[in-house]
Write a protein that holds these residues in place. Structure first.
Motif, PDB file in Angstrom:
ATOM      1  N   LYS A 130       0.823  -1.214   0.000  1.00  0.00           N
ATOM      2  CA  LYS A 130       0.000   0.000   0.000  1.00  0.00           C
ATOM      3  C   LYS A 130       0.852   1.257   0.000  1.00  0.00           C
ATOM      4  O   LYS A 130       0.564   2.212  -0.707  1.00  0.00           O
ATOM      5  N   SER A 131       1.911   1.279   0.813  1.00  0.00           N
ATOM      6  CA  SER A 131       2.808   2.431   0.881  1.00  0.00           C
ATOM      7  C   SER A 131       4.024   2.085   1.729  1.00  0.00           C
ATOM      8  O   SER A 131       4.042   1.071   2.423  1.00  0.00           O
TER       9      SER A 131
ATOM     10  N   THR B 105      10.493   0.054   1.735  1.00  0.00           N
ATOM     11  CA  THR B 105       9.656   0.029   0.540  1.00  0.00           C
ATOM     12  C   THR B 105       9.707  -1.384  -0.049  1.00  0.00           C
ATOM     13  O   THR B 105      10.661  -2.128   0.160  1.00  0.00           O
TER      14      THR B 105
END
Length: 113
Positions: free
Chosen positions: A29-30, A73
């Motif tokens: 998602k992030s 990430t």
């Protein structure tokens, strides 16, 4: 080929743990910090960092330190390699099952005549 196999081994071992899969889900998602994972999963920061190290070693996660915060990430390329490997096996078994089905159908038609 051997190196490719060991990369997949590392990746699947990393994904075998539920906490690490939850981290991957969150990163899809992030980006997130190690502290975010610790709070979300209810585990200690040292345990979180160990999980992140496994994911990073497997090539699934990239971490960067920004001041005192470690930002993570997702490396989607790594997941694509696993998906490619799985799809190759799916295609192979699909062909084998199709051939078996054709053989059984031909055998059934022979018995009918």
């Amino acid at each position: 080929m051997l190196n490719h196999s060991s990369d997949l081994d590392l990746m699947f071992r990393a994904l075998a743990d539920g906490n690490r899969r939850a981290m991957i889900d969150r990163l899809s998602k992030s980006s997130a910090s190690a502290g975010d994972f610790s709070a979300q999963l209810g585990i200690s920061l040292p345990a979180t960092l160990q999980h992140l190290a496994v994911l990073e070693q497997a090539g699934l996660v990239i971490t960067k330190k920004q001041g005192r915060v470690r930002i993570c990430t997702l490396d989607t390329g790594a997941l694509s390699r696993a998906e490619h490997w799985i799809n190759e096996r799916r295609t192979l078994w699909g062909r084998r099952l199709d051939a078996l089905g054709a053989l059984l159908e031909a055998d059934t038609m022979e018995e009918d005549t």
